[in-house]
Design an enzyme around this catalytic site. Structure first.
Site, short mmCIF file in Angstrom:
data_model
loop_
_atom_site.label_atom_id
_atom_site.label_comp_id
_atom_site.label_asym_id
_atom_site.label_seq_id
_atom_site.Cartn_x
_atom_site.Cartn_y
_atom_site.Cartn_z
N HIS A 143 -6.00 2.64 1.05
CA HIS A 143 -5.30 3.82 1.57
C HIS A 143 -6.08 4.53 2.69
O HIS A 143 -5.52 4.89 3.72
CB HIS A 143 -5.04 4.83 0.46
CG HIS A 143 -4.41 4.26 -0.77
ND1 HIS A 143 -3.41 3.32 -0.71
CD2 HIS A 143 -4.63 4.49 -2.08
CE1 HIS A 143 -3.05 3.01 -1.96
NE2 HIS A 143 -3.77 3.70 -2.80
N ASP A 147 0.90 -1.14 0.00
CA ASP A 147 0.00 0.00 0.00
C ASP A 147 0.94 1.19 0.00
O ASP A 147 1.55 1.50 1.03
CB ASP A 147 -0.88 0.01 1.26
CG ASP A 147 -1.91 1.13 1.21
OD1 ASP A 147 -1.54 2.24 0.82
OD2 ASP A 147 -3.08 0.88 1.55
N HIS A 148 1.08 1.83 -1.15
CA HIS A 148 2.15 2.84 -1.23
C HIS A 148 1.90 4.02 -0.30
O HIS A 148 2.83 4.74 0.06
CB HIS A 148 2.40 3.29 -2.68
CG HIS A 148 1.39 4.27 -3.21
ND1 HIS A 148 0.14 3.89 -3.63
CD2 HIS A 148 1.44 5.61 -3.38
CE1 HIS A 148 -0.52 4.96 -4.03
NE2 HIS A 148 0.25 6.02 -3.88
C1 BG6 Z 1 -3.58 4.51 -6.30
C2 BG6 Z 1 -4.94 4.55 -6.96
O1 BG6 Z 1 -3.50 3.45 -5.41
O2 BG6 Z 1 -3.36 5.74 -5.62
C3 BG6 Z 1 -5.04 5.73 -7.92
O3 BG6 Z 1 -5.12 3.35 -7.68
C4 BG6 Z 1 -4.70 7.01 -7.20
O4 BG6 Z 1 -6.33 5.82 -8.50
C5 BG6 Z 1 -3.38 6.87 -6.47
O5 BG6 Z 1 -4.61 8.02 -8.18
C6 BG6 Z 1 -3.12 8.07 -5.60
O6 BG6 Z 1 -1.82 7.98 -5.11
P1 BG6 Z 1 -1.01 9.27 -4.71
O7 BG6 Z 1 0.24 8.76 -4.12
O8 BG6 Z 1 -0.82 10.06 -5.99
O9 BG6 Z 1 -1.88 10.02 -3.76
#
Ligand code: BG6
Length: 506
Positions: free
Chosen positions: A256, A193-194
Protein backbone atom coordinates in the site's frame (compact mmCIF):
# COMPACT_ATOMS: atom_id res chain seq x y z
CA UNK A 1 -15.43 5.78 -16.18
CA UNK A 2 -17.92 8.19 -17.67
CA UNK A 3 -18.62 11.75 -16.75
CA UNK A 4 -22.27 12.58 -16.33
CA UNK A 5 -24.31 15.62 -15.48
CA UNK A 6 -23.69 17.00 -12.00
CA UNK A 7 -20.28 15.36 -11.96
CA UNK A 8 -21.67 11.91 -11.08
CA UNK A 9 -19.64 9.05 -12.47
CA UNK A 10 -21.78 6.31 -13.81
CA UNK A 11 -20.98 2.75 -13.01
CA UNK A 12 -19.57 0.67 -15.85
CA UNK A 13 -21.81 -2.35 -15.66
CA UNK A 14 -19.92 -5.34 -17.00
CA UNK A 15 -21.55 -6.60 -20.14
CA UNK A 16 -20.20 -10.16 -20.17
CA UNK A 17 -22.14 -12.68 -18.12
CA UNK A 18 -19.76 -14.38 -15.72
CA UNK A 19 -19.24 -16.65 -12.76
CA UNK A 20 -17.04 -15.78 -9.81
CA UNK A 21 -15.62 -18.84 -8.10
CA UNK A 22 -14.42 -17.98 -4.60
CA UNK A 23 -11.87 -20.43 -3.24
CA UNK A 24 -11.89 -19.95 0.51
CA UNK A 25 -15.60 -19.22 0.74
CA UNK A 26 -15.91 -20.12 4.41
CA UNK A 27 -13.20 -17.62 5.38
CA UNK A 28 -13.25 -14.19 6.83
CA UNK A 29 -12.46 -12.31 3.63
CA UNK A 30 -15.47 -13.80 1.86
CA UNK A 31 -17.93 -12.98 4.62
CA UNK A 32 -16.51 -9.58 5.61
CA UNK A 33 -15.55 -8.16 2.22
CA UNK A 34 -16.38 -10.16 -0.90
CA UNK A 35 -20.03 -11.06 -0.42
CA UNK A 36 -21.00 -7.66 1.01
CA UNK A 37 -19.22 -6.03 -1.95
CA UNK A 38 -20.93 -8.26 -4.53
CA UNK A 39 -24.32 -7.69 -2.94
CA UNK A 40 -23.72 -3.97 -2.85
CA UNK A 41 -22.87 -4.06 -6.57
CA UNK A 42 -26.12 -5.94 -7.11
CA UNK A 43 -28.01 -3.16 -5.29
CA UNK A 44 -26.32 -0.57 -7.52
CA UNK A 45 -27.08 -2.44 -10.72
CA UNK A 46 -23.38 -3.15 -11.18
CA UNK A 47 -23.43 -6.90 -11.86
CA UNK A 48 -23.73 -8.52 -15.26
CA UNK A 49 -26.73 -10.60 -16.11
CA UNK A 50 -26.58 -13.55 -15.75
CA UNK A 51 -24.11 -13.64 -12.88
CA UNK A 52 -23.22 -16.53 -10.62
CA UNK A 53 -21.21 -16.83 -7.39
CA UNK A 54 -19.79 -20.24 -6.59
CA UNK A 55 -18.42 -20.60 -3.09
CA UNK A 56 -15.77 -23.30 -2.61
CA UNK A 57 -14.08 -24.50 0.54
CA UNK A 58 -13.27 -27.74 2.29
CA UNK A 59 -16.40 -27.74 4.47
CA UNK A 60 -19.24 -29.80 2.96
CA UNK A 61 -22.30 -27.56 2.63
CA UNK A 62 -25.45 -27.41 0.54
CA UNK A 63 -26.32 -24.40 -1.61
CA UNK A 64 -29.02 -23.55 0.93
CA UNK A 65 -26.61 -23.62 3.86
CA UNK A 66 -24.14 -21.46 1.96
CA UNK A 67 -26.88 -18.98 1.08
CA UNK A 68 -27.97 -18.84 4.72
CA UNK A 69 -24.42 -18.10 5.90
CA UNK A 70 -23.88 -15.43 3.28
CA UNK A 71 -27.22 -13.80 4.06
CA UNK A 72 -26.19 -13.51 7.70
CA UNK A 73 -22.79 -12.08 6.73
CA UNK A 74 -24.21 -9.51 4.31
CA UNK A 75 -26.91 -8.55 6.82
CA UNK A 76 -24.22 -8.01 9.44
CA UNK A 77 -22.41 -5.68 7.05
CA UNK A 78 -25.49 -3.44 7.36
CA UNK A 79 -26.89 -3.68 3.83
CA UNK A 80 -30.53 -3.19 2.87
CA UNK A 81 -31.63 -6.82 2.50
CA UNK A 82 -34.82 -6.22 0.51
CA UNK A 83 -33.11 -7.23 -2.74
CA UNK A 84 -31.58 -10.38 -1.25
CA UNK A 85 -34.27 -12.68 -2.73
CA UNK A 86 -33.17 -12.50 -6.40
CA UNK A 87 -29.49 -12.24 -5.44
CA UNK A 88 -29.50 -15.47 -3.39
CA UNK A 89 -30.53 -17.50 -6.42
CA UNK A 90 -27.11 -16.70 -7.94
CA UNK A 91 -25.27 -18.36 -5.05
CA UNK A 92 -24.01 -21.93 -5.28
CA UNK A 93 -21.60 -24.02 -3.30
CA UNK A 94 -19.10 -26.77 -4.15
CA UNK A 95 -16.81 -28.42 -1.62
CA UNK A 96 -13.19 -28.45 -2.85
CA UNK A 97 -10.12 -30.13 -1.39
CA UNK A 98 -7.48 -27.53 -2.21
CA UNK A 99 -4.63 -29.90 -2.94
CA UNK A 100 -6.63 -32.57 -4.75
CA UNK A 101 -6.38 -32.51 -8.56
CA UNK A 102 -9.58 -34.58 -8.78
CA UNK A 103 -11.48 -31.96 -6.81
CA UNK A 104 -10.61 -29.26 -9.40
CA UNK A 105 -11.53 -31.63 -12.25
CA UNK A 106 -14.94 -32.17 -10.61
CA UNK A 107 -15.33 -28.43 -10.27
CA UNK A 108 -14.43 -27.96 -13.94
CA UNK A 109 -16.97 -30.57 -15.06
CA UNK A 110 -19.65 -29.03 -12.87
CA UNK A 111 -18.94 -25.49 -14.17
CA UNK A 112 -19.12 -26.70 -17.77
CA UNK A 113 -22.42 -28.41 -17.10
CA UNK A 114 -23.94 -25.36 -15.44
CA UNK A 115 -22.68 -23.08 -18.23
CA UNK A 116 -24.01 -25.24 -20.98
CA UNK A 117 -27.38 -25.71 -19.20
CA UNK A 118 -27.81 -21.96 -18.76
CA UNK A 119 -26.34 -21.03 -22.14
CA UNK A 120 -23.64 -18.82 -20.53
CA UNK A 121 -20.28 -18.57 -22.27
CA UNK A 122 -18.01 -19.80 -19.45
CA UNK A 123 -16.46 -16.47 -18.44
CA UNK A 124 -14.95 -17.05 -15.02
CA UNK A 125 -13.09 -15.31 -12.25
CA UNK A 126 -11.27 -17.49 -9.73
CA UNK A 127 -10.80 -15.54 -6.53
CA UNK A 128 -8.13 -16.94 -4.21
CA UNK A 129 -9.46 -15.93 -0.79
CA UNK A 130 -7.12 -18.54 0.67
CA UNK A 131 -4.16 -18.59 3.03
CA UNK A 132 -1.09 -17.52 1.11
CA UNK A 133 0.59 -20.94 1.19
CA UNK A 134 -2.26 -22.31 -0.95
CA UNK A 135 -2.08 -19.72 -3.77
CA UNK A 136 0.45 -21.64 -5.83
CA UNK A 137 -1.24 -25.03 -5.40
CA UNK A 138 -4.66 -23.64 -6.28
CA UNK A 139 -3.39 -21.80 -9.38
CA UNK A 140 -1.50 -24.87 -10.61
CA UNK A 141 -4.38 -27.27 -10.07
CA UNK A 142 -6.86 -24.88 -11.71
CA UNK A 143 -4.52 -24.93 -14.69
CA UNK A 144 -4.15 -28.72 -14.65
CA UNK A 145 -7.94 -29.08 -14.60
CA UNK A 146 -8.17 -26.96 -17.76
CA UNK A 147 -9.77 -24.08 -15.88
CA UNK A 148 -7.12 -21.48 -16.72
CA UNK A 149 -7.41 -21.80 -20.49
CA UNK A 150 -9.44 -19.19 -22.32
CA UNK A 151 -12.00 -19.65 -25.05
CA UNK A 152 -11.70 -23.40 -25.26
CA UNK A 153 -13.26 -26.50 -23.69
CA UNK A 154 -16.30 -24.64 -22.42
CA UNK A 155 -14.28 -21.69 -21.06
CA UNK A 156 -14.79 -18.09 -22.14
CA UNK A 157 -12.40 -15.57 -20.62
CA UNK A 158 -10.72 -16.64 -17.40
CA UNK A 159 -9.17 -14.45 -14.70
CA UNK A 160 -7.56 -15.17 -11.37
CA UNK A 161 -7.54 -12.78 -8.42
CA UNK A 162 -4.74 -13.12 -5.90
CA UNK A 163 -4.89 -11.41 -2.53
CA UNK A 164 -1.95 -9.94 -0.69
CA UNK A 165 0.47 -10.92 0.75
CA UNK A 166 2.08 -11.74 -2.58
CA UNK A 167 5.08 -13.62 -1.24
CA UNK A 168 6.99 -12.83 1.92
CA UNK A 169 10.20 -11.77 0.17
CA UNK A 170 11.48 -11.28 -3.36
CA UNK A 171 12.25 -14.93 -3.96
CA UNK A 172 8.95 -16.33 -2.68
CA UNK A 173 7.05 -13.70 -4.70
CA UNK A 174 8.99 -14.67 -7.84
CA UNK A 175 8.34 -18.37 -7.19
CA UNK A 176 4.65 -17.73 -6.73
CA UNK A 177 4.61 -15.66 -9.90
CA UNK A 178 6.27 -18.40 -11.84
CA UNK A 179 3.77 -21.02 -10.61
CA UNK A 180 0.82 -18.79 -11.46
CA UNK A 181 2.35 -17.92 -14.83
CA UNK A 182 2.64 -21.67 -15.43
CA UNK A 183 -1.14 -21.72 -15.77
CA UNK A 184 -2.28 -18.13 -16.37
CA UNK A 185 -0.98 -15.34 -18.59
CA UNK A 186 -0.19 -11.95 -17.08
CA UNK A 187 -3.31 -10.42 -18.64
CA UNK A 188 -5.40 -12.93 -16.67
CA UNK A 189 -3.80 -12.21 -13.29
CA UNK A 190 -5.31 -9.61 -10.96
CA UNK A 191 -3.10 -9.02 -7.89
CA UNK A 192 -5.19 -7.06 -5.46
CA UNK A 193 -4.09 -4.03 -3.50
CA UNK A 194 -7.28 -2.70 -2.00
CA UNK A 195 -5.70 0.73 -1.44
CA UNK A 196 -5.57 1.27 -5.18
CA UNK A 197 -9.32 0.77 -5.43
CA UNK A 198 -10.07 3.48 -2.88
CA UNK A 199 -11.77 6.42 -4.58
CA UNK A 200 -9.43 8.99 -3.08
CA UNK A 201 -6.34 7.01 -4.08
CA UNK A 202 -7.55 6.96 -7.67
CA UNK A 203 -8.17 10.67 -7.31
CA UNK A 204 -4.45 11.35 -6.82
CA UNK A 205 -3.95 10.90 -10.56
CA UNK A 206 -7.02 13.00 -11.39
CA UNK A 207 -5.87 15.83 -9.16
CA UNK A 208 -2.38 15.77 -10.59
CA UNK A 209 -3.08 15.22 -14.26
CA UNK A 210 -6.53 16.69 -14.88
CA UNK A 211 -5.44 20.10 -13.55
CA UNK A 212 -2.82 22.27 -15.16
CA UNK A 213 -1.92 24.21 -12.03
CA UNK A 214 -0.27 21.51 -9.91
CA UNK A 215 2.20 19.80 -12.24
CA UNK A 216 4.48 22.81 -12.77
CA UNK A 217 4.99 22.90 -8.98
CA UNK A 218 5.16 19.13 -8.45
CA UNK A 219 8.93 18.78 -8.24
CA UNK A 220 12.12 19.45 -6.32
CA UNK A 221 12.07 23.17 -7.14
CA UNK A 222 8.93 23.81 -5.14
CA UNK A 223 8.38 20.86 -2.83
CA UNK A 224 10.38 20.51 0.36
CA UNK A 225 9.20 17.10 1.41
CA UNK A 226 6.28 14.70 1.21
CA UNK A 227 4.60 12.90 4.11
CA UNK A 228 2.69 9.70 3.48
CA UNK A 229 0.95 8.27 6.49
CA UNK A 230 -1.42 5.39 7.12
CA UNK A 231 -2.23 5.09 10.80
CA UNK A 232 -4.67 2.70 12.38
CA UNK A 233 -6.29 2.63 15.80
CA UNK A 234 -6.86 -1.11 15.75
CA UNK A 235 -4.30 -3.57 16.98
CA UNK A 236 -3.45 -6.85 15.33
CA UNK A 237 -6.96 -8.23 16.03
CA UNK A 238 -7.24 -11.92 15.19
CA UNK A 239 -4.50 -11.99 12.57
CA UNK A 240 -1.48 -12.68 14.74
CA UNK A 241 -0.70 -15.92 12.89
CA UNK A 242 0.02 -13.94 9.74
CA UNK A 243 1.04 -10.59 11.18
CA UNK A 244 3.65 -11.78 13.62
CA UNK A 245 5.61 -13.16 10.67
CA UNK A 246 4.92 -10.18 8.43
CA UNK A 247 5.17 -7.05 10.56
CA UNK A 248 4.37 -3.57 9.31
CA UNK A 249 7.10 -3.47 6.65
CA UNK A 250 5.68 -6.44 4.73
CA UNK A 251 2.05 -5.82 5.66
CA UNK A 252 1.80 -2.13 4.69
CA UNK A 253 5.05 -0.80 3.19
CA UNK A 254 5.83 -3.33 0.49
CA UNK A 255 2.39 -2.79 -1.03
CA UNK A 256 0.00 0.00 0.00
CA UNK A 257 2.61 2.57 1.03
CA UNK A 258 4.77 2.07 -2.06
CA UNK A 259 1.67 2.40 -4.25
CA UNK A 260 0.78 5.71 -2.60
CA UNK A 261 4.36 6.82 -3.15
CA UNK A 262 4.31 5.79 -6.80
CA UNK A 263 1.03 7.61 -7.52
CA UNK A 264 2.37 10.76 -5.86
CA UNK A 265 5.72 10.67 -7.63
CA UNK A 266 5.14 9.17 -11.09
CA UNK A 267 5.34 11.02 -14.38
CA UNK A 268 2.12 11.59 -16.33
CA UNK A 269 1.43 8.56 -18.47
CA UNK A 270 0.68 9.24 -22.08
CA UNK A 271 -2.76 7.69 -21.77
CA UNK A 272 -4.96 6.68 -18.85
CA UNK A 273 -4.70 3.05 -19.62
CA UNK A 274 -3.45 0.13 -17.57
CA UNK A 275 -0.04 -0.59 -19.07
CA UNK A 276 0.91 3.07 -19.47
CA UNK A 277 0.10 3.73 -15.80
CA UNK A 278 2.01 0.62 -14.68
CA UNK A 279 5.00 1.62 -16.82
CA UNK A 280 5.24 4.97 -15.05
CA UNK A 281 4.93 3.42 -11.60
CA UNK A 282 7.62 0.92 -12.43
CA UNK A 283 9.94 3.79 -13.35
CA UNK A 284 9.42 5.22 -9.86
CA UNK A 285 10.21 1.87 -8.23
CA UNK A 286 13.33 1.62 -10.35
CA UNK A 287 14.41 5.09 -9.25
CA UNK A 288 14.09 4.43 -5.52
CA UNK A 289 17.45 5.10 -3.93
CA UNK A 290 18.70 1.89 -2.30
CA UNK A 291 18.03 2.24 1.39
CA UNK A 292 21.16 2.88 3.50
CA UNK A 293 20.74 -0.34 5.44
CA UNK A 294 24.09 0.00 7.17
CA UNK A 295 22.82 3.15 8.88
CA UNK A 296 19.43 1.94 10.00
CA UNK A 297 19.20 4.14 13.09
CA UNK A 298 19.64 7.25 10.98
CA UNK A 299 16.97 6.36 8.48
CA UNK A 300 14.20 4.32 10.06
CA UNK A 301 12.30 4.12 13.32
CA UNK A 302 10.56 0.89 14.23
CA UNK A 303 8.07 0.47 17.04
CA UNK A 304 5.83 -2.02 18.73
CA UNK A 305 2.79 -1.02 20.78
CA UNK A 306 2.96 -1.72 24.45
CA UNK A 307 0.03 -2.10 26.86
CA UNK A 308 -1.92 1.01 27.87
CA UNK A 309 -5.28 2.67 27.69
CA UNK A 310 -7.24 4.00 24.75
CA UNK A 311 -10.32 6.14 25.42
CA UNK A 312 -10.17 5.13 29.07
CA UNK A 313 -10.23 1.41 28.22
CA UNK A 314 -7.24 -0.82 28.93
CA UNK A 315 -5.71 -2.36 25.80
CA UNK A 316 -3.20 -5.16 25.53
CA UNK A 317 0.29 -4.64 24.28
CA UNK A 318 1.25 -6.37 21.05
CA UNK A 319 3.13 -9.10 22.89
CA UNK A 320 0.06 -9.86 25.00
CA UNK A 321 -2.23 -10.19 21.97
CA UNK A 322 -3.70 -13.63 21.29
CA UNK A 323 -1.37 -15.73 19.17
CA UNK A 324 1.63 -13.37 19.45
CA UNK A 325 4.93 -14.64 20.79
CA UNK A 326 5.52 -13.01 24.19
CA UNK A 327 9.05 -12.09 23.09
CA UNK A 328 8.00 -11.03 19.59
CA UNK A 329 10.30 -8.56 17.83
CA UNK A 330 7.76 -7.81 15.10
CA UNK A 331 7.38 -4.08 14.38
CA UNK A 332 3.83 -2.73 14.34
CA UNK A 333 5.06 0.78 13.43
CA UNK A 334 7.65 2.17 11.05
CA UNK A 335 8.68 5.59 9.82
CA UNK A 336 11.31 5.88 7.16
CA UNK A 337 12.81 8.32 4.74
CA UNK A 338 12.86 7.43 1.06
CA UNK A 339 14.47 9.25 -1.86
CA UNK A 340 13.69 8.99 -5.54
CA UNK A 341 16.75 9.49 -7.69
CA UNK A 342 15.40 11.24 -10.76
CA UNK A 343 15.32 14.78 -12.08
CA UNK A 344 11.93 15.57 -10.65
CA UNK A 345 12.57 14.39 -7.09
CA UNK A 346 16.30 14.54 -6.48
CA UNK A 347 16.90 15.54 -2.84
CA UNK A 348 13.22 15.59 -1.81
CA UNK A 349 12.62 13.29 1.16
CA UNK A 350 9.46 11.21 1.27
CA UNK A 351 8.61 10.28 4.86
CA UNK A 352 6.53 7.15 5.01
CA UNK A 353 4.80 6.20 8.22
CA UNK A 354 2.41 3.45 9.14
CA UNK A 355 1.42 1.80 12.37
CA UNK A 356 -1.21 0.04 14.38
CA UNK A 357 -2.81 1.21 17.64
CA UNK A 358 -2.05 4.84 16.93
CA UNK A 359 -4.00 7.96 17.84
CA UNK A 360 -6.39 7.96 14.86
CA UNK A 361 -7.37 6.09 11.75
CA UNK A 362 -5.91 8.30 9.08
CA UNK A 363 -4.43 7.87 5.63
CA UNK A 364 -3.15 10.97 3.92
CA UNK A 365 -0.48 12.38 1.68
CA UNK A 366 0.81 15.84 2.51
CA UNK A 367 2.85 17.78 -0.02
CA UNK A 368 4.89 20.34 1.91
CA UNK A 369 5.97 23.17 -0.36
CA UNK A 370 9.08 25.22 0.23
CA UNK A 371 8.89 28.33 2.34
CA UNK A 372 9.07 31.73 0.67
CA UNK A 373 12.73 32.47 -0.20
CA UNK A 374 12.73 35.71 1.74
CA UNK A 375 10.10 37.25 3.97
CA UNK A 376 9.30 40.87 3.20
CA UNK A 377 7.36 40.89 6.47
CA UNK A 378 10.39 39.96 8.56
CA UNK A 379 10.61 43.23 10.38
CA UNK A 380 7.11 42.94 11.79
CA UNK A 381 6.45 39.21 11.66
CA UNK A 382 9.87 37.62 11.93
CA UNK A 383 11.56 35.43 9.38
CA UNK A 384 9.38 32.40 9.52
CA UNK A 385 6.32 32.12 7.35
CA UNK A 386 4.61 28.74 7.29
CA UNK A 387 4.88 26.91 4.01
CA UNK A 388 1.90 25.85 1.92
CA UNK A 389 0.70 22.31 2.41
CA UNK A 390 -1.48 20.40 0.00
CA UNK A 391 -3.08 17.44 1.76
CA UNK A 392 -4.80 14.60 -0.02
CA UNK A 393 -6.96 12.92 2.61
CA UNK A 394 -7.52 9.30 1.64
CA UNK A 395 -9.50 8.14 4.66
CA UNK A 396 -11.54 8.48 6.78
CA UNK A 397 -11.91 12.09 5.68
CA UNK A 398 -11.86 12.14 1.91
CA UNK A 399 -10.70 15.61 1.10
CA UNK A 400 -8.15 17.86 -0.49
CA UNK A 401 -6.92 20.79 1.55
CA UNK A 402 -4.54 23.59 0.68
CA UNK A 403 -3.19 25.80 3.42
CA UNK A 404 -1.97 29.27 2.64
CA UNK A 405 -1.17 32.52 4.41
CA UNK A 406 -3.63 35.36 4.54
CA UNK A 407 -3.87 38.64 6.33
CA UNK A 408 -5.82 38.67 9.54
CA UNK A 409 -8.49 41.38 9.33
CA UNK A 410 -7.71 44.43 11.38
CA UNK A 411 -5.36 47.39 11.50
CA UNK A 412 -2.34 45.47 12.77
CA UNK A 413 -0.28 43.48 10.31
CA UNK A 414 -0.87 39.84 11.13
CA UNK A 415 -0.69 36.71 9.02
CA UNK A 416 -2.66 33.55 9.65
CA UNK A 417 -2.70 30.15 8.04
CA UNK A 418 -6.05 29.46 6.39
CA UNK A 419 -7.36 26.40 4.54
CA UNK A 420 -9.13 25.80 1.30
CA UNK A 421 -11.04 22.56 1.70
CA UNK A 422 -12.67 20.26 -0.80
CA UNK A 423 -14.78 17.40 0.51
CA UNK A 424 -14.61 14.55 -1.94
CA UNK A 425 -18.32 13.76 -1.69
CA UNK A 426 -19.38 17.39 -2.06
CA UNK A 427 -21.94 17.92 -4.85
CA UNK A 428 -21.92 14.24 -5.72
CA UNK A 429 -25.08 12.21 -6.08
CA UNK A 430 -24.11 8.99 -7.84
CA UNK A 431 -23.20 5.62 -6.36
CA UNK A 432 -19.84 5.60 -4.59
CA UNK A 433 -17.98 2.32 -4.67
CA UNK A 434 -16.17 0.75 -1.73
CA UNK A 435 -12.68 -0.54 -2.53
CA UNK A 436 -13.65 -4.19 -2.97
CA UNK A 437 -16.64 -3.26 -5.12
CA UNK A 438 -14.39 -1.31 -7.46
CA UNK A 439 -11.77 -4.08 -7.54
CA UNK A 440 -14.37 -6.75 -8.34
CA UNK A 441 -16.02 -4.59 -10.96
CA UNK A 442 -12.71 -3.85 -12.69
CA UNK A 443 -11.87 -7.52 -12.67
CA UNK A 444 -15.19 -8.34 -14.35
CA UNK A 445 -14.42 -5.61 -16.88
CA UNK A 446 -10.89 -6.94 -17.42
CA UNK A 447 -9.25 -3.66 -16.39
CA UNK A 448 -5.93 -4.30 -14.61
CA UNK A 449 -5.02 -0.69 -13.89
CA UNK A 450 -5.77 -0.86 -10.16
CA UNK A 451 -3.95 -4.12 -9.60
CA UNK A 452 -0.24 -4.89 -9.26
CA UNK A 453 1.67 -5.89 -12.34
CA UNK A 454 4.30 -8.60 -12.05
CA UNK A 455 7.33 -6.31 -12.52
CA UNK A 456 5.98 -3.81 -9.98
CA UNK A 457 5.69 -6.48 -7.28
CA UNK A 458 9.21 -7.64 -7.96
CA UNK A 459 10.65 -4.12 -7.76
CA UNK A 460 8.73 -3.33 -4.59
CA UNK A 461 10.21 -6.44 -2.97
CA UNK A 462 13.64 -5.60 -4.38
CA UNK A 463 13.47 -2.27 -2.54
CA UNK A 464 11.96 -3.53 0.73
CA UNK A 465 13.74 -6.82 1.14
CA UNK A 466 17.19 -5.51 2.15
CA UNK A 467 15.55 -3.16 4.66
CA UNK A 468 13.45 -5.95 6.17
CA UNK A 469 16.42 -8.33 6.24
CA UNK A 470 18.66 -5.83 7.99
CA UNK A 471 15.95 -4.87 10.49
CA UNK A 472 15.38 -8.53 11.32
CA UNK A 473 18.98 -9.61 11.57
CA UNK A 474 21.02 -6.63 12.76
CA UNK A 475 22.76 -6.96 16.10
CA UNK A 476 20.98 -3.87 17.43
CA UNK A 477 17.56 -5.30 16.70
CA UNK A 478 16.50 -4.94 20.33
CA UNK A 479 17.24 -1.22 20.55
CA UNK A 480 15.93 -0.55 17.04
CA UNK A 481 12.46 -1.64 18.13
CA UNK A 482 10.93 0.98 20.40
CA UNK A 483 7.84 0.43 22.50
CA UNK A 484 5.14 3.06 22.04
CA UNK A 485 2.01 3.98 23.91
CA UNK A 486 -1.22 2.79 22.35
CA UNK A 487 -3.26 5.79 21.20
CA UNK A 488 -0.09 7.85 20.68
CA UNK A 489 1.54 8.82 17.38
CA UNK A 490 4.24 6.19 17.67
CA UNK A 491 7.69 6.34 19.26
CA UNK A 492 8.75 9.96 19.97
CA UNK A 493 12.07 9.05 18.33
CA UNK A 494 10.30 9.18 14.96
CA UNK A 495 9.56 12.90 15.31
CA UNK A 496 13.11 13.61 16.42
CA UNK A 497 14.62 11.64 13.57
CA UNK A 498 12.36 13.27 11.02
CA UNK A 499 13.33 16.75 12.27
CA UNK A 500 16.96 15.79 12.02
CA UNK A 501 16.59 14.36 8.54
CA UNK A 502 14.76 17.50 7.41
CA UNK A 503 17.50 19.73 8.76
CA UNK A 504 20.05 17.71 6.81
CA UNK A 505 18.06 18.19 3.61
CA UNK A 506 17.60 21.95 3.97
C1 BG6 B 1 -4.37 -4.61 5.02
C2 BG6 B 1 -3.40 -4.98 6.10
O1 BG6 B 1 -3.82 -4.84 3.76
O2 BG6 B 1 -4.72 -3.24 5.15
C3 BG6 B 1 -3.99 -4.70 7.47
O3 BG6 B 1 -3.10 -6.35 5.99
C4 BG6 B 1 -4.44 -3.27 7.56
O4 BG6 B 1 -3.06 -4.98 8.51
C5 BG6 B 1 -5.33 -2.92 6.38
O5 BG6 B 1 -5.16 -3.13 8.77
C6 BG6 B 1 -5.64 -1.45 6.36
O6 BG6 B 1 -6.60 -1.23 5.38
P1 BG6 B 1 -7.59 0.00 5.49
O7 BG6 B 1 -8.35 -0.04 4.22
O8 BG6 B 1 -8.43 -0.23 6.72
O9 BG6 B 1 -6.73 1.20 5.65
Amino acid sequence: MTQAEGGACLLDRPTDPCTIVILGASGDLTTRKLLPALYSLHLKGGLPDPFRIVGCSRTPMTDEQFRGRMEAAVGEAGHDMTAWGPFRENLHYRAVVYDSPGSYRDLAAWLREVDSASGTPGNRIFYLALPMFLYGTAARLLGDAGLAAENSGGNGWTRIVVEKPYGSDRRSAAELDSVIHGAFQEKQIFRIDHYLAKETVQNILMLRFANAIFEPLWNRNFIEHVDIIASETLGVEKRAGYYDRAGVLRDMFQNHMLQLLALTAMEPPNRFESDSVHDEKVKVFKSLRPFPVKNLFENIVLGQYGPGTVDGEPVRGYRQEEGVDTASMTPTYAMMQVFIDNWRWQGVPFFITSGKRLGAKLTEIAIRFKEVPVSMFRETLGDHISANVLTMGIQPMEHITLTFQAKSPGAKLCLRTVRMDFDFMQGFSGPALAAYEKALLDCMNGDQMLFWRSDGIDLAWAFMEPIIRECETCKDRQSLLRTYEPGSWGPPAAVQLKDLMLQQCR
